[in-house]
Design an enzyme around this catalytic site. Structure first.
Site: not given
Length: 206
Positions: A40, A44, A127
């Protein structure tokens, strides 16, 4: 692959913050060699999309995008070759965008209302985020109880020491972890060793 199949590949999904796209391939190679092929890459940093493209070239890597917030992010990640999408939360516009893209989706949830909105959209894999500060294992157990069809990937504050307890929960299929790959120039041997240890925490089960 479906999101369910992706969650079953390994017990831990490394959550990656890549500052330099030149680091992407060696990180991916070390993780795959260590038995953690599902990666993943979080949105960011400015290097994230280029990092996805580089990692996707590594044989065996299953590269997805994290920190996806809106339709614009979905489009950019699809263009970068993301094979799954992970978000910190769940909104109707984001669900619509991911559904239209056809990319497997793991939306973030923290409440029963979040889960119900996801179920209304046809989603059953979530999640749990941020896992530790949202109440930890007791909170997940309480949330999972009314939703027998749901399965979870807890992420946020999980460590190598705490991961086995999370993985022992019947509603948990895998966990997300940032402890495996620290930010900065990669140490391939250390990453591979950490990945090997994480991949042995518990075999993924149906």
């Amino acid at each position: 692959m479906t999101i369910d199949e992706i969650m079953m590949v390994a017990p831990v999904i490394p959550v990656l913050v890549i500052d330099d796209a030149a680091h992407a391939r060696p990180v991916a190679e070390a993780l795959v060699a260590g038995g953690l092929p599902v990666l993943e890459v979080t949105l960011r940093t400015p290097a994230a999309l280029d990092a996805m493209r580089e990692m996707a070239r590594v044989p065996g890597a299953i590269v997805g995008a994290g920190t996806v917030l809106n339709a614009r992010d979905v489009a950019a990640c699809a263009d970068a070759g993301a094979r799954f999408i992970v978000s910190p939360g769940l909104t109707a516009p984001l669900v619509a965008a991911v559904t239209e893209s056809g990319i497997p989706f793991l939306p973030g949830i923290a409440t029963a209302g979040d889960i119900m909105r996801g179920l209304d959209a046809g989603l059953t894999r979530f999640k749990f985020f941020p896992a530790e500060t949202s109440g930890g294992l007791p909170a997940l157990r309480a949330l999972a109880a009314p939703f027998g069809m749901a399965r979870f990937c807890p992420t946020g504050g999980i460590t190598a020491a705490s991961a086995p307890a999370w993985l022992a929960e019947p509603h948990v299929k895998c966990v997300g972890g940032s402890w495996i790959v620290p930010r900065g120039a990669p140490d391939g041997a250390a990453i591979e060793a950490a990945a090997r240890a994480a991949s042995a925490l518990r075999p993924a089960a149906p």
